[in-house]
Motif scaffolding. Structure first.
Motif, PDB file in Angstrom:
ATOM      1  N   TYR A   1      61.289  51.565  40.425  1.00 15.02           N
ATOM      2  CA  TYR A   1      61.275  50.186  39.948  1.00 15.02           C
ATOM      3  C   TYR A   1      59.968  49.543  40.361  1.00 15.02           C
ATOM      4  O   TYR A   1      59.277  50.012  41.271  1.00 15.02           O
ATOM      5  CB  TYR A   1      62.478  49.389  40.453  1.00 15.02           C
ATOM      6  CG  TYR A   1      62.510  49.137  41.939  1.00 15.02           C
ATOM      7  CD1 TYR A   1      61.961  47.978  42.480  1.00 15.02           C
ATOM      8  CD2 TYR A   1      63.111  50.040  42.816  1.00 15.02           C
ATOM      9  CE1 TYR A   1      62.000  47.732  43.840  1.00 15.02           C
ATOM     10  CE2 TYR A   1      63.149  49.815  44.168  1.00 15.02           C
ATOM     11  CZ  TYR A   1      62.598  48.659  44.677  1.00 15.02           C
ATOM     12  OH  TYR A   1      62.629  48.416  46.027  1.00 15.02           O
ATOM     13  N   ASP A   2      59.606  48.477  39.667  1.00 18.98           N
ATOM     14  CA  ASP A   2      58.332  47.813  39.925  1.00 18.98           C
ATOM     15  C   ASP A   2      58.431  46.358  39.468  1.00 18.98           C
ATOM     16  O   ASP A   2      59.151  46.052  38.521  1.00 18.98           O
ATOM     17  CB  ASP A   2      57.228  48.528  39.146  1.00 18.98           C
ATOM     18  CG  ASP A   2      55.841  48.165  39.607  1.00 18.98           C
ATOM     19  OD1 ASP A   2      55.698  47.567  40.687  1.00 18.98           O
ATOM     20  OD2 ASP A   2      54.882  48.486  38.875  1.00 18.98           O
ATOM     21  N   TYR A   3      57.698  45.494  40.147  1.00 19.33           N
ATOM     22  CA  TYR A   3      57.604  44.098  39.730  1.00 19.33           C
ATOM     23  C   TYR A   3      56.298  43.930  38.954  1.00 19.33           C
ATOM     24  O   TYR A   3      55.233  44.288  39.442  1.00 19.33           O
ATOM     25  CB  TYR A   3      57.625  43.163  40.939  1.00 19.33           C
ATOM     26  CG  TYR A   3      58.965  43.136  41.623  1.00 19.33           C
ATOM     27  CD1 TYR A   3      59.944  42.241  41.217  1.00 19.33           C
ATOM     28  CD2 TYR A   3      59.260  44.007  42.672  1.00 19.33           C
ATOM     29  CE1 TYR A   3      61.183  42.209  41.841  1.00 19.33           C
ATOM     30  CE2 TYR A   3      60.496  43.989  43.293  1.00 19.33           C
ATOM     31  CZ  TYR A   3      61.446  43.087  42.874  1.00 19.33           C
ATOM     32  OH  TYR A   3      62.672  43.062  43.488  1.00 19.33           O
ATOM     33  N   ILE A   4      56.381  43.410  37.752  1.00 15.17           N
ATOM     34  CA  ILE A   4      55.235  43.228  36.869  1.00 15.17           C
ATOM     35  C   ILE A   4      55.027  41.731  36.656  1.00 15.17           C
ATOM     36  O   ILE A   4      55.986  40.998  36.357  1.00 15.17           O
ATOM     37  CB  ILE A   4      55.479  43.922  35.503  1.00 15.17           C
ATOM     38  CG1 ILE A   4      55.794  45.404  35.694  1.00 15.17           C
ATOM     39  CG2 ILE A   4      54.309  43.720  34.560  1.00 15.17           C
ATOM     40  CD1 ILE A   4      54.683  46.218  36.280  1.00 15.17           C
ATOM     41  N   SER A   5      53.788  41.283  36.784  1.00 14.57           N
ATOM     42  CA  SER A   5      53.529  39.841  36.680  1.00 14.57           C
ATOM     43  C   SER A   5      53.501  39.327  35.240  1.00 14.57           C
ATOM     44  O   SER A   5      53.793  38.163  34.990  1.00 14.57           O
ATOM     45  CB  SER A   5      52.210  39.490  37.370  1.00 14.57           C
ATOM     46  OG  SER A   5      51.146  40.162  36.741  1.00 14.57           O
ATOM     47  N   ASP A   6      53.171  40.179  34.267  1.00 20.33           N
ATOM     48  CA  ASP A   6      53.101  39.708  32.888  1.00 20.33           C
ATOM     49  C   ASP A   6      53.578  40.811  31.946  1.00 20.33           C
ATOM     50  O   ASP A   6      52.777  41.509  31.329  1.00 20.33           O
ATOM     51  CB  ASP A   6      51.682  39.270  32.533  1.00 20.33           C
ATOM     52  CG  ASP A   6      51.639  38.461  31.255  1.00 20.33           C
ATOM     53  OD1 ASP A   6      52.678  37.908  30.861  1.00 20.33           O
ATOM     54  OD2 ASP A   6      50.556  38.381  30.650  1.00 20.33           O
ATOM     55  N   TYR A   7      54.865  40.964  31.815  1.00 21.14           N
ATOM     56  CA  TYR A   7      55.458  42.014  30.984  1.00 21.14           C
ATOM     57  C   TYR A   7      55.446  41.590  29.516  1.00 21.14           C
ATOM     58  O   TYR A   7      56.091  40.607  29.144  1.00 21.14           O
ATOM     59  CB  TYR A   7      56.884  42.298  31.450  1.00 21.14           C
ATOM     60  CG  TYR A   7      57.603  43.358  30.664  1.00 21.14           C
ATOM     61  CD1 TYR A   7      57.221  44.680  30.749  1.00 21.14           C
ATOM     62  CD2 TYR A   7      58.670  43.036  29.841  1.00 21.14           C
ATOM     63  CE1 TYR A   7      57.875  45.658  30.026  1.00 21.14           C
ATOM     64  CE2 TYR A   7      59.334  44.001  29.119  1.00 21.14           C
ATOM     65  CZ  TYR A   7      58.929  45.319  29.225  1.00 21.14           C
ATOM     66  OH  TYR A   7      59.581  46.292  28.511  1.00 21.14           O
ATOM     67  N   LYS A   8      54.712  42.315  28.709  1.00 21.97           N
ATOM     68  CA  LYS A   8      54.603  42.055  27.265  1.00 21.97           C
ATOM     69  C   LYS A   8      54.267  40.590  26.967  1.00 21.97           C
ATOM     70  O   LYS A   8      54.837  39.969  26.067  1.00 21.97           O
ATOM     71  CB  LYS A   8      55.878  42.471  26.531  1.00 21.97           C
ATOM     72  CG  LYS A   8      56.122  43.961  26.573  1.00 21.97           C
ATOM     73  CD  LYS A   8      57.294  44.349  25.700  1.00 21.97           C
ATOM     74  CE  LYS A   8      57.471  45.851  25.699  1.00 21.97           C
ATOM     75  NZ  LYS A   8      58.555  46.285  24.824  1.00 21.97           N
ATOM     76  N   ASN A   9      53.366  40.035  27.771  1.00 22.09           N
ATOM     77  CA  ASN A   9      52.919  38.645  27.617  1.00 22.09           C
ATOM     78  C   ASN A   9      54.074  37.642  27.658  1.00 22.09           C
ATOM     79  O   ASN A   9      54.025  36.600  27.024  1.00 22.09           O
ATOM     80  CB  ASN A   9      52.122  38.464  26.316  1.00 22.09           C
ATOM     81  CG  ASN A   9      50.855  39.270  26.328  1.00 22.09           C
ATOM     82  OD1 ASN A   9      50.177  39.350  27.346  1.00 22.09           O
ATOM     83  ND2 ASN A   9      50.544  39.884  25.216  1.00 22.09           N
ATOM     84  N   ASP A  10      55.128  37.981  28.379  1.00 25.01           N
ATOM     85  CA  ASP A  10      56.311  37.115  28.424  1.00 25.01           C
ATOM     86  C   ASP A  10      56.700  36.734  29.853  1.00 25.01           C
ATOM     87  O   ASP A  10      57.811  36.293  30.093  1.00 25.01           O
ATOM     88  CB  ASP A  10      57.474  37.803  27.713  1.00 25.01           C
ATOM     89  CG  ASP A  10      58.607  36.842  27.396  1.00 25.01           C
ATOM     90  OD1 ASP A  10      58.335  35.646  27.197  1.00 25.01           O
ATOM     91  OD2 ASP A  10      59.763  37.295  27.361  1.00 25.01           O
ATOM     92  N   GLY A  11      55.810  36.978  30.814  1.00 24.03           N
ATOM     93  CA  GLY A  11      56.087  36.561  32.176  1.00 24.03           C
ATOM     94  C   GLY A  11      56.521  37.683  33.096  1.00 24.03           C
ATOM     95  O   GLY A  11      56.550  38.856  32.732  1.00 24.03           O
ATOM     96  N   GLU A  12      56.855  37.290  34.299  1.00 26.84           N
ATOM     97  CA  GLU A  12      57.211  38.218  35.366  1.00 26.84           C
ATOM     98  C   GLU A  12      58.533  38.924  35.076  1.00 26.84           C
ATOM     99  O   GLU A  12      59.466  38.326  34.555  1.00 26.84           O
ATOM    100  CB  GLU A  12      57.331  37.434  36.671  1.00 26.84           C
ATOM    101  CG  GLU A  12      57.659  38.268  37.866  1.00 26.84           C
ATOM    102  CD  GLU A  12      57.777  37.438  39.127  1.00 26.84           C
ATOM    103  OE1 GLU A  12      58.456  37.891  40.052  1.00 26.84           O
ATOM    104  OE2 GLU A  12      57.206  36.329  39.177  1.00 26.84           O
ATOM    105  N   ARG A  13      58.598  40.209  35.456  1.00 26.76           N
ATOM    106  CA  ARG A  13      59.826  40.999  35.294  1.00 26.76           C
ATOM    107  C   ARG A  13      59.935  42.039  36.414  1.00 26.76           C
ATOM    108  O   ARG A  13      58.939  42.499  36.946  1.00 26.76           O
ATOM    109  CB  ARG A  13      59.847  41.779  33.975  1.00 26.76           C
ATOM    110  CG  ARG A  13      59.832  40.954  32.722  1.00 26.76           C
ATOM    111  CD  ARG A  13      61.168  40.239  32.510  1.00 26.76           C
ATOM    112  NE  ARG A  13      61.204  39.581  31.229  1.00 26.76           N
ATOM    113  CZ  ARG A  13      60.714  38.373  30.995  1.00 26.76           C
ATOM    114  NH1 ARG A  13      60.147  37.690  31.955  1.00 26.76           N
ATOM    115  NH2 ARG A  13      60.799  37.840  29.790  1.00 26.76           N
ATOM    116  N   LEU A  14      61.150  42.396  36.714  1.00 27.81           N
ATOM    117  CA  LEU A  14      61.452  43.569  37.506  1.00 27.81           C
ATOM    118  C   LEU A  14      61.730  44.671  36.490  1.00 27.81           C
ATOM    119  O   LEU A  14      62.617  44.522  35.648  1.00 27.81           O
ATOM    120  CB  LEU A  14      62.694  43.321  38.377  1.00 27.81           C
ATOM    121  CG  LEU A  14      63.385  44.526  38.990  1.00 27.81           C
ATOM    122  CD1 LEU A  14      62.459  45.268  39.934  1.00 27.81           C
ATOM    123  CD2 LEU A  14      64.658  44.090  39.708  1.00 27.81           C
TER     124      LEU A  14
END
Length: 75
Positions: A20-33
């Motif tokens: 798992y990973d925390y992404i700050s900008d997933y598909k230009n739609d904001g933060e996601r786990l």
């Protein structure tokens, strides 16, 4: 309604989670786990307001991974 989070938690308990990973900008739609699984669907994004639902289950998963890693080192 599809039980999105219940299904994901079940997959984690069944041992399908690989990372798992925390992404700050997933598909230009904001933060996601992002949860990565062995089988399709391989990636499941989780929005920040649901992070608390995954804190304990991911902590347990981390402990299992640490124990498995320690066992491999011993063998």
């Amino acid at each position: 309604m599809y039980p999105y989070h219940n299904k994901i938690k079940q997959r984690i308990r069944n041992g399908e989670l690989v990372a798992y990973d925390y992404i700050s900008d997933y598909k230009n739609d904001g933060e996601r786990l992002l949860l990565y699984f062995k089988s399709y669907p391989f990636i499941r994004p989780i929005r920040p307001h649901r992070y608390a639902d995954y804190t304990e289950i991911l902590a347990q998963w981390n402990k299992k991974q640490a124990l498995a890693s320690a066992e491999k080192k011993q063998n």
